[in-house]
Design a protein around this motif. Structure first.
Motif, PDB file in Angstrom:
ATOM      1  N   ASP A  17       1.119  -1.092  -0.143  1.00  0.00           N
ATOM      2  CA  ASP A  17       0.026   0.055  -0.034  1.00  0.00           C
ATOM      3  C   ASP A  17       0.818   1.301  -0.055  1.00  0.00           C
ATOM      4  OD1 ASP A  17      -2.333  -1.505   0.040  1.00  0.00           O
ATOM      5  OD2 ASP A  17      -2.764  -1.505   2.291  1.00  0.00           O
ATOM      6  N   ASP A  18       1.853   1.199   0.693  1.00  0.00           N
ATOM      7  CA  ASP A  18       2.904   2.338   0.445  1.00  0.00           C
ATOM      8  C   ASP A  18       3.553   2.614  -0.560  1.00  0.00           C
ATOM      9  OD1 ASP A  18       2.832   2.724   3.382  1.00  0.00           O
ATOM     10  OD2 ASP A  18       4.087   1.103   3.783  1.00  0.00           O
ATOM     11  N   VAL A  19       3.802   1.381  -1.491  1.00  0.00           N
ATOM     12  CA  VAL A  19       4.518   1.744  -2.856  1.00  0.00           C
ATOM     13  C   VAL A  19       3.194   2.245  -3.611  1.00  0.00           C
ATOM     14  CG1 VAL A  19       5.035   0.380  -4.721  1.00  0.00           C
ATOM     15  CG2 VAL A  19       6.093  -0.447  -2.450  1.00  0.00           C
ATOM     16  N   LYS A  20       2.026   1.984  -3.503  1.00  0.00           N
ATOM     17  CA  LYS A  20       0.990   2.450  -4.538  1.00  0.00           C
ATOM     18  C   LYS A  20       0.657   3.926  -4.061  1.00  0.00           C
ATOM     19  CE  LYS A  20      -1.638  -2.002  -4.720  1.00  0.00           C
ATOM     20  NZ  LYS A  20      -2.792  -2.639  -4.397  1.00  0.00           N
ATOM     21  N   LEU A  21       0.828   4.043  -2.939  1.00  0.00           N
ATOM     22  CA  LEU A  21       0.670   5.658  -2.625  1.00  0.00           C
ATOM     23  C   LEU A  21       1.865   6.351  -3.107  1.00  0.00           C
ATOM     24  CD1 LEU A  21      -0.449   5.627   1.397  1.00  0.00           C
ATOM     25  CD2 LEU A  21      -1.677   6.309  -0.373  1.00  0.00           C
ATOM     26  N   LEU A  22       3.079   5.973  -3.042  1.00  0.00           N
ATOM     27  CA  LEU A  22       4.282   6.538  -3.736  1.00  0.00           C
ATOM     28  C   LEU A  22       3.681   6.636  -5.146  1.00  0.00           C
ATOM     29  CD1 LEU A  22       7.051   5.018  -1.567  1.00  0.00           C
ATOM     30  CD2 LEU A  22       6.441   7.342  -1.609  1.00  0.00           C
ATOM     31  N   ILE A  23       3.354   5.656  -5.821  1.00  0.00           N
ATOM     32  CA  ILE A  23       3.202   5.672  -7.336  1.00  0.00           C
ATOM     33  C   ILE A  23       2.169   6.732  -7.737  1.00  0.00           C
ATOM     34  CG2 ILE A  23       2.352   4.447  -9.063  1.00  0.00           C
ATOM     35  CD1 ILE A  23       3.752   1.736  -8.020  1.00  0.00           C
ATOM     36  N   LYS A  24       1.034   6.814  -6.859  1.00  0.00           N
ATOM     37  CA  LYS A  24      -0.055   7.796  -7.053  1.00  0.00           C
ATOM     38  C   LYS A  24       0.537   9.243  -6.943  1.00  0.00           C
ATOM     39  CE  LYS A  24      -4.543   9.207  -5.186  1.00  0.00           C
ATOM     40  NZ  LYS A  24      -5.413   8.920  -4.081  1.00  0.00           N
ATOM     41  N   LYS A  25       1.443   9.296  -6.000  1.00  0.00           N
ATOM     42  CA  LYS A  25       1.836  10.688  -5.694  1.00  0.00           C
ATOM     43  C   LYS A  25       2.892  11.207  -6.981  1.00  0.00           C
ATOM     44  CE  LYS A  25       4.793  13.377  -2.494  1.00  0.00           C
ATOM     45  NZ  LYS A  25       5.480  13.386  -0.950  1.00  0.00           N
ATOM     46  N   LYS A  26       3.786  10.083  -7.563  1.00  0.00           N
ATOM     47  CA  LYS A  26       4.559  10.428  -8.587  1.00  0.00           C
ATOM     48  C   LYS A  26       3.545  10.643 -10.079  1.00  0.00           C
ATOM     49  CE  LYS A  26       5.518   6.800 -11.270  1.00  0.00           C
ATOM     50  NZ  LYS A  26       4.908   7.227 -12.643  1.00  0.00           N
ATOM     51  N   ASP A  27       2.319  10.045 -10.095  1.00  0.00           N
ATOM     52  CA  ASP A  27       1.721  10.322 -11.118  1.00  0.00           C
ATOM     53  C   ASP A  27       0.926  11.686 -10.962  1.00  0.00           C
ATOM     54  OD1 ASP A  27       1.963   7.780 -12.176  1.00  0.00           O
ATOM     55  OD2 ASP A  27      -0.009   6.924 -11.204  1.00  0.00           O
ATOM     56  N   GLU A  28       0.505  12.104  -9.525  1.00  0.00           N
ATOM     57  CA  GLU A  28       0.245  13.484  -9.787  1.00  0.00           C
ATOM     58  C   GLU A  28       1.342  14.475  -9.944  1.00  0.00           C
ATOM     59  OE1 GLU A  28      -1.060  13.583  -5.611  1.00  0.00           O
ATOM     60  OE2 GLU A  28      -2.867  12.499  -5.883  1.00  0.00           O
ATOM     61  N   ILE A  29       2.552  14.360  -9.689  1.00  0.00           N
ATOM     62  CA  ILE A  29       3.533  15.198  -9.831  1.00  0.00           C
ATOM     63  C   ILE A  29       3.782  15.219 -11.515  1.00  0.00           C
ATOM     64  CG2 ILE A  29       6.099  15.497  -9.897  1.00  0.00           C
ATOM     65  CD1 ILE A  29       5.962  14.286  -6.985  1.00  0.00           C
ATOM     66  N   GLU A  30       3.469  14.276 -12.153  1.00  0.00           N
ATOM     67  CA  GLU A  30       3.661  14.262 -13.669  1.00  0.00           C
ATOM     68  C   GLU A  30       2.505  14.893 -14.138  1.00  0.00           C
ATOM     69  OE1 GLU A  30       4.011  10.112 -14.447  1.00  0.00           O
ATOM     70  OE2 GLU A  30       5.911   9.906 -13.961  1.00  0.00           O
ATOM     71  N   GLU A  31       1.414  14.780 -13.561  1.00  0.00           N
ATOM     72  CA  GLU A  31       0.179  15.464 -14.295  1.00  0.00           C
ATOM     73  C   GLU A  31       0.558  17.184 -13.935  1.00  0.00           C
ATOM     74  OE1 GLU A  31      -3.296  14.226 -12.246  1.00  0.00           O
ATOM     75  OE2 GLU A  31      -3.244  12.278 -13.254  1.00  0.00           O
ATOM     76  N   GLN A  32       0.933  17.440 -12.793  1.00  0.00           N
ATOM     77  CA  GLN A  32       1.342  18.845 -12.582  1.00  0.00           C
ATOM     78  C   GLN A  32       2.392  19.455 -13.621  1.00  0.00           C
ATOM     79  OE1 GLN A  32       2.194  19.028  -8.389  1.00  0.00           O
ATOM     80  NE2 GLN A  32       0.278  18.680  -7.674  1.00  0.00           N
ATOM     81  N   ILE A  33       3.501  18.720 -13.683  1.00  0.00           N
ATOM     82  CA  ILE A  33       4.674  19.020 -14.613  1.00  0.00           C
ATOM     83  C   ILE A  33       3.721  19.244 -15.862  1.00  0.00           C
ATOM     84  CG2 ILE A  33       6.592  18.271 -15.793  1.00  0.00           C
ATOM     85  CD1 ILE A  33       7.581  16.900 -13.145  1.00  0.00           C
ATOM     86  N   GLN A  34       3.127  18.239 -16.447  1.00  0.00           N
ATOM     87  CA  GLN A  34       2.180  18.430 -17.806  1.00  0.00           C
ATOM     88  C   GLN A  34       1.610  19.653 -17.889  1.00  0.00           C
ATOM     89  OE1 GLN A  34       3.201  16.694 -20.638  1.00  0.00           O
ATOM     90  NE2 GLN A  34       1.931  18.144 -21.729  1.00  0.00           N
ATOM     91  N   ALA A  35       0.943  20.048 -17.004  1.00  0.00           N
ATOM     92  CA  ALA A  35       0.017  21.080 -16.770  1.00  0.00           C
ATOM     93  C   ALA A  35       1.014  22.352 -17.040  1.00  0.00           C
ATOM     94  CB  ALA A  35      -1.015  21.383 -15.722  1.00  0.00           C
ATOM     95  N   TYR A  36       2.114  22.538 -16.236  1.00  0.00           N
ATOM     96  CA  TYR A  36       3.068  23.711 -16.655  1.00  0.00           C
ATOM     97  C   TYR A  36       3.408  23.744 -17.974  1.00  0.00           C
ATOM     98  CZ  TYR A  36       2.171  25.013 -11.578  1.00  0.00           C
ATOM     99  OH  TYR A  36       1.732  25.253 -10.480  1.00  0.00           O
ATOM    100  N   TYR A  37       3.773  22.555 -18.392  1.00  0.00           N
ATOM    101  CA  TYR A  37       4.326  22.509 -20.004  1.00  0.00           C
ATOM    102  C   TYR A  37       3.116  23.027 -20.833  1.00  0.00           C
ATOM    103  CZ  TYR A  37       8.801  20.312 -19.384  1.00  0.00           C
ATOM    104  OH  TYR A  37      10.089  20.033 -18.867  1.00  0.00           O
ATOM    105  N   ASP A  38       1.778  22.913 -20.541  1.00  0.00           N
ATOM    106  CA  ASP A  38       0.780  23.261 -21.507  1.00  0.00           C
ATOM    107  C   ASP A  38       0.752  24.761 -21.401  1.00  0.00           C
ATOM    108  OD1 ASP A  38       0.175  20.762 -22.195  1.00  0.00           O
ATOM    109  OD2 ASP A  38      -1.285  20.564 -20.742  1.00  0.00           O
ATOM    110  N   VAL A  39       0.950  25.443 -20.067  1.00  0.00           N
ATOM    111  CA  VAL A  39       1.064  26.647 -19.848  1.00  0.00           C
ATOM    112  C   VAL A  39       2.012  27.278 -20.924  1.00  0.00           C
ATOM    113  CG1 VAL A  39       1.481  28.593 -18.493  1.00  0.00           C
ATOM    114  CG2 VAL A  39      -0.076  26.817 -17.564  1.00  0.00           C
ATOM    115  N   LEU A  40       3.089  26.982 -21.090  1.00  0.00           N
ATOM    116  CA  LEU A  40       4.227  27.367 -21.758  1.00  0.00           C
ATOM    117  C   LEU A  40       4.049  27.151 -23.205  1.00  0.00           C
ATOM    118  CD1 LEU A  40       7.421  26.110 -19.931  1.00  0.00           C
ATOM    119  CD2 LEU A  40       6.506  28.279 -19.530  1.00  0.00           C
ATOM    120  N   GLN A  41       3.318  26.163 -23.446  1.00  0.00           N
ATOM    121  CA  GLN A  41       3.111  25.946 -24.881  1.00  0.00           C
ATOM    122  C   GLN A  41       1.938  26.723 -25.390  1.00  0.00           C
ATOM    123  OE1 GLN A  41       1.442  21.982 -25.892  1.00  0.00           O
ATOM    124  NE2 GLN A  41       1.807  22.300 -28.025  1.00  0.00           N
ATOM    125  N   ASP A  42       0.920  27.157 -24.457  1.00  0.00           N
ATOM    126  CA  ASP A  42       0.026  28.115 -24.793  1.00  0.00           C
ATOM    127  C   ASP A  42       0.590  29.452 -24.973  1.00  0.00           C
ATOM    128  OD1 ASP A  42      -1.951  26.204 -24.709  1.00  0.00           O
ATOM    129  OD2 ASP A  42      -2.644  26.700 -22.693  1.00  0.00           O
TER     130      ASP A  42
END
Length: 212
Positions: A17-42
Motif C-alpha cells: 500500500d505504501d508503494v501504491k501511495l508513492l506511485i499515486k504521488k508520482k503520477d500526480e507530480i507528472e500531471e502537474q508538470i504536464q499542466a505547466y508545460y501546457d501553460v508554456l505551450q499556450d
C-alpha cells in the motif's frame, strides 16, 4: 513519506500500500508538470525561450510572470519527481527483499519439519518392490517403493526375516491387518486384508527386506 506498520524493533516496514501511495504521488507530480508545460505551450515559449525582446525589455506578447512561475514550478516538481522515483525504487527493493527472506524462512521451516518427522519415524524393515493391479495389496493402497514399518503384529523392533510377515499373512486370511509405511517421507497407514483373488498368494505384492 511516513510508511504504515511498525516492526518489533521500531523501524517502519514497507507495505505494498505504501508503494501504491508513492506511485499515486508520482503520477500526480507528472500531471502537474504536464499542466505547466501546457501553460508554456499556450504562451508559445518553451522552458528556455527568451522573455525579453531585442532591446532587453520584457516581452509584451506573452505573460512573463505566468511563464516564470510555470518554469520555476516545473524545475521544483522535476526535483520532487526524481526524489520520489528513488523512494519507489528503495521501497520496492525492501519489499522484495523482505518477501524473499520470508520465502526462504518458510522453506527452511518446512525442511526442519520434514527432518524432525524423519527422525521421529522408526526405520523401515522391508520395502514393497512390486504390486499387482487388482490384488488385495493394490486395493488397500499399497504402492511400489513403500517402506514398511509395521505389518500387523510385525514391526521394526521384532522383525527378523520375511517369514515373520508370511506367518502373519497365513494366520490372518480374511482378517484386516494394519499396515504402516513411509511414503515420500510421510507416514501412511492402511488396512490390508489377505484373501484369495485371481492371482497368486493372498496379497498380490512382493516385499523384500531392508538392510539395516
Amino acid at each position: 513519506m511516513k510508511m504504515t506498520g511498525e516492526s518489533s524493533s521500531g523501524n517502519s516496514e514497507i507495505t505494498m500500500d505504501d508503494v501504491k501511495l508513492l506511485i499515486k504521488k508520482k503520477d500526480e507530480i507528472e500531471e502537474q508538470i504536464q499542466a505547466y508545460y501546457d501553460v508554456l505551450q499556450d504562451q508559445g515559449v518553451g522552458v528556455e525561450g527568451p522573455l525579453v525582446d531585442v532591446e532587453g525589455y520584457p516581452r509584451a506578447d506573452v505573460n512573463v510572470h505566468q511563464i516564470r512561475t510555470a518554469r520555476h514550478n516545473i524545475s521544483c516538481l522535476q526535483n520532487d519527481h526524481k526524489a520520489i522515483m528513488v523512494e519507489i525504487e528503495e521501497a520496492l527493493h525492501k519489499l522484495h527483499a523482505r518477501e524473499k527472506a520470508k520465502r526462504e524462512q518458510d522453506e527452511s521451516e518446512v525442511q526442519e519439519e520434514s527432518m524432525e518427522l524423519q527422525v521421529s519415524l522408526p526405520p523401515p524393515f522391508a520395502r514393497v518392490d512390486a504390486v499387482t493391479e487388482g490384488s488385495p495389496a493394490s486395493g488397500a493402497g499399497l504402492r511400489l517403493g513403500d517402506e514398511v514399518i509395521e505389518f500387523g503384529s510385525v514391526n521394526t523392533e521384532n522383525f527378523q526375516n520375511l517369514q515373520n510377515i508370511a506367518s502373519v499373512v497365513q494366520h490372518s486370511e480374511g482378517k484386516p491387518l494394519r499396515v504402516t509405511v513411509i511414503r515420500v517421507g510421510q507416514k501412511v497407514q492402511m488396512s490390508l486384508t489377505p484373501q484369495r483373488w485371481s492371482g497368486r498368494g493372498l496379497l498380490g505384492c512382493n516385499i523384500v527386506p531392508v538392510q539395516r
